[in-house]
Design a protein around this motif. Structure first.
Motif, PDB file in Angstrom:
ATOM      1  N   PRO A   1      -9.298  -7.958  -5.702  1.00 44.94           N
ATOM      2  CA  PRO A   1      -9.555  -6.884  -7.105  1.00 44.94           C
ATOM      3  C   PRO A   1      -8.655  -5.442  -7.119  1.00 44.94           C
ATOM      4  N   VAL A   2      -8.200  -5.126  -7.914  1.00 48.62           N
ATOM      5  CA  VAL A   2      -7.216  -3.799  -7.464  1.00 48.62           C
ATOM      6  C   VAL A   2      -8.639  -2.736  -7.680  1.00 48.62           C
ATOM      7  N   ALA A   3      -9.881  -3.191  -8.395  1.00 50.00           N
ATOM      8  CA  ALA A   3     -11.034  -2.081  -8.696  1.00 50.00           C
ATOM      9  C   ALA A   3     -11.722  -2.259  -7.300  1.00 50.00           C
ATOM     10  N   GLU A   4     -11.584  -2.928  -6.423  1.00 55.72           N
ATOM     11  CA  GLU A   4     -12.163  -2.779  -5.443  1.00 55.72           C
ATOM     12  C   GLU A   4     -11.785  -2.810  -4.302  1.00 55.72           C
ATOM     13  N   GLN A   5     -10.125  -2.238  -4.756  1.00 53.92           N
ATOM     14  CA  GLN A   5      -9.700  -1.145  -4.005  1.00 53.92           C
ATOM     15  C   GLN A   5      -9.370  -0.023  -3.046  1.00 53.92           C
ATOM     16  N   THR A   6      -9.486   0.498  -2.102  1.00 51.80           N
ATOM     17  CA  THR A   6      -8.874   1.707  -1.608  1.00 51.80           C
ATOM     18  C   THR A   6      -6.873   1.877  -1.897  1.00 51.80           C
ATOM     19  N   ILE A   7      -6.499   2.992  -2.405  1.00 45.84           N
ATOM     20  CA  ILE A   7      -5.273   2.101  -1.759  1.00 45.84           C
ATOM     21  C   ILE A   7      -4.246   3.158  -1.413  1.00 45.84           C
ATOM     22  N   VAL A   8      -3.252   3.036  -0.605  1.00 46.41           N
ATOM     23  CA  VAL A   8      -2.600   4.808  -0.217  1.00 46.41           C
ATOM     24  C   VAL A   8      -1.525   5.231  -0.675  1.00 46.41           C
ATOM     25  N   ILE A   9      -0.855   5.149  -1.412  1.00 44.93           N
ATOM     26  CA  ILE A   9       0.789   5.624  -2.160  1.00 44.93           C
ATOM     27  C   ILE A   9       0.951   7.361  -1.391  1.00 44.93           C
ATOM     28  N   THR A  10       2.754   6.522  -1.082  1.00 45.28           N
ATOM     29  CA  THR A  10       3.504   7.361  -0.555  1.00 45.28           C
ATOM     30  C   THR A  10       4.520   7.862  -1.358  1.00 45.28           C
ATOM     31  N   GLY A  11       5.098   9.378  -2.121  1.00 48.25           N
ATOM     32  CA  GLY A  11       5.816   9.854  -2.636  1.00 48.25           C
ATOM     33  C   GLY A  11       4.989   9.740  -3.875  1.00 48.25           C
ATOM     34  N   ALA A  12       4.015   9.989  -4.429  1.00 47.28           N
ATOM     35  CA  ALA A  12       3.170  10.313  -5.030  1.00 47.28           C
ATOM     36  C   ALA A  12       2.562  11.148  -6.017  1.00 47.28           C
ATOM     37  N   SER A  13       4.030  12.000  -5.621  1.00 47.75           N
ATOM     38  CA  SER A  13       3.608  12.986  -6.574  1.00 47.75           C
ATOM     39  C   SER A  13       4.790  13.426  -7.832  1.00 47.75           C
ATOM     40  N   SER A  14       5.435  12.856  -8.113  1.00 53.59           N
ATOM     41  CA  SER A  14       5.953  12.044  -9.216  1.00 53.59           C
ATOM     42  C   SER A  14       6.316  10.374  -9.093  1.00 53.59           C
ATOM     43  N   GLY A  15       7.092  10.512 -10.590  1.00 54.41           N
ATOM     44  CA  GLY A  15       7.855   8.700 -10.696  1.00 54.41           C
ATOM     45  C   GLY A  15       6.844   7.963 -10.313  1.00 54.41           C
ATOM     46  N   ILE A  16       8.103   6.537 -10.009  1.00 54.55           N
ATOM     47  CA  ILE A  16       6.527   5.683  -9.644  1.00 54.55           C
ATOM     48  C   ILE A  16       5.350   5.504  -8.661  1.00 54.55           C
ATOM     49  N   GLY A  17       5.566   6.529  -7.560  1.00 54.35           N
ATOM     50  CA  GLY A  17       4.456   6.398  -7.063  1.00 54.35           C
ATOM     51  C   GLY A  17       2.558   7.427  -7.888  1.00 54.35           C
ATOM     52  N   LEU A  18       3.882   8.394  -8.066  1.00 52.83           N
ATOM     53  CA  LEU A  18       2.529   9.252  -9.450  1.00 52.83           C
ATOM     54  C   LEU A  18       2.071   8.315 -10.403  1.00 52.83           C
ATOM     55  N   ALA A  19       2.957   7.227 -11.451  1.00 55.23           N
ATOM     56  CA  ALA A  19       2.821   6.511 -12.079  1.00 55.23           C
ATOM     57  C   ALA A  19       1.805   5.120 -11.526  1.00 55.23           C
ATOM     58  N   THR A  20       1.883   5.118 -10.235  1.00 54.75           N
ATOM     59  CA  THR A  20       1.221   3.726 -10.147  1.00 54.75           C
ATOM     60  C   THR A  20      -0.270   4.399  -9.201  1.00 54.75           C
TER      61      THR A  20
END
Length: 374
Positions: free
Chosen positions: A7-26
């Protein structure tokens, strides 16, 4: 054999492009769901502010400012993640740069930069992430585009890059499946999304750029990404308009070319300029930190097509129910018409009988209405 995803609540998630748009929303949505989030992009100030906002809301976030096109970037991101939260469970490749303009007016240096970030950076990160996830399982999610199915005029270089992303992702998925690796590989294909993408893109059109309609809310893509983090899906297309573009291009490519040639410039330009300091981040980071663009346009906040992909059995049940209802209504209408014809014939053959009473009795006998006619 592939196991279940956490489940997402138990995860560590790496997100590139996270300073705006889709990445930041995610990143924000994942943190709200309880995930530990590692935000990656070039803009340190925007990343630090985003991570701090997440922490102030009770979430867990760490930020690393790095260019994914830099040699060895993926390993550095992985090491930072392990130092911050431990091994990652999901890796999301969202980083990209873009350019509006004619292909023959785009330099090879600009071509390479679009591919260095959006394709080679993604490919290197995917290979690294897959190697790590082989040990304990998890999800690799690459952000493609509907432009991987159908190139858009004046976004030719970006379209070509997304075609390459799709081909690479499909090939990597097959290789991992063939060896039985416990790694889920998903390609997310957004339609036009209302993000700062047109403000950040290098623009050679002579007028401010925009996303061609119909545009969708970036929160829809964030939902799709987190769904793929928990559920093994090959692909998810965000926005029904994306299906139409793809199918139209496949069924009538020549006609689709002509339509794009006619409306391509007008549908991708606007009179509204970018926000100050945001324009052209092709080679250097610019002002960041927004999930939506500053363009004034209609933005869809729902996508029935996406819901159907995420819950195909529910969609099939709904469609089956609708079909059954339409069939029943059509059958009743046909039966009612035949009954009226029979009644008319009987009225001519029977003397001294009230035809309206006969009709009411006949309809009641056929159970076509729940109560008496007025």
């Amino acid at each position: 054999m592939p196991g279940r995803l956490k489940p997402v609540a138990e995860q560590t998630i790496v997100i590139t492009g996270a300073s705006s748009g889709i990445g930041l929303a995610t990143a924000r949505r994942a943190a709200e769901a309880g995930a530990r989030v590692v935000l990656v992009a070039r803009n340190k100030q925007a990343l630090d502010e985003a991570a701090e906002q997440i922490r102030l809301r009770g979430g867990k976030a760490a930020a690393l400012a790095i260019d994914v096109a830099e040699p060895g970037a993926a390993a550095k991101i992985g090491a930072f993640c392990i130092d911050s939260f431990g091994m990652f469970d999901t890796w999301v490749n969202d980083a990209a740069v873009a350019l509006y303009g004619r292909v023959d007016e785009t330099s090879m240096e600009e071509h390479r930069r679009v591919f260095d970030v959006g394709y080679f950076g993604l490919a290197a990160a995917s290979i690294y992430a897959a190697q790590q996830l082989r040990q304990h399982g998890g999800a690799l999610i690459n952000i493609g585009s509907v432009l991987a199915e159908r190139a858009m005029i004046y976004q030719g270089v970006y379209s070509a890059m997304k075609h390459a992303v799709r081909g690479f992702t499909d090939a990597l998925r097959m290789e991992l499946e063939a060896e039985g690796a416990p790694v889920s590989v998903t390609l997310i294909k957004p339609n036009g999304i209302d993000t700062p993408y047109p403000e950040h893109a290098r623009n050679k059109l002579g007028e401010p750029a925009r996303i061609p309609p119909i545009a969708y809310d970036p929160e829809l893509v964030a939902r799709a990404i987190l769904f793929a983090a928990e559920n093994r899906k090959r692909e998810l297309t965000v926005g029904g308009g994306g299906y139409l573009v793809s199918k139209m291009g496949n069924l009538a490519p020549g006609m689709t070319d002509k339509v794009m040639e006619m409306i391509g410039f007008g549908s991708q330009t606007t009179a509204r300029p970018p926000r100050s300091g945001t324009n052209d981040n092709l080679f250097k980071p610019r002002r960041d930190g927004e999930t939506h663009s500053n363009r004034e346009m209609y933005v869809r906040k729902q996508s029935l097509a996406l819901e159907a992909q995420m819950r195909p059995w529910a969609a099939a049940a709904i469609l089956g129910g609708v079909a059954a209802t339409l069939f029943t209504l059509a059958k009743r209408r046909r039966t009612s018409g035949e009954a009226v014809q029979d009644l008319g014939l009987a009225a001519h053959q029977t003397d001294g009988t009230d035809s309206s009473a006969q009709m009411e009795a006949l309809i009641a006998d056929e159970n076509m209405v729940p109560e008496r006619l007025p």
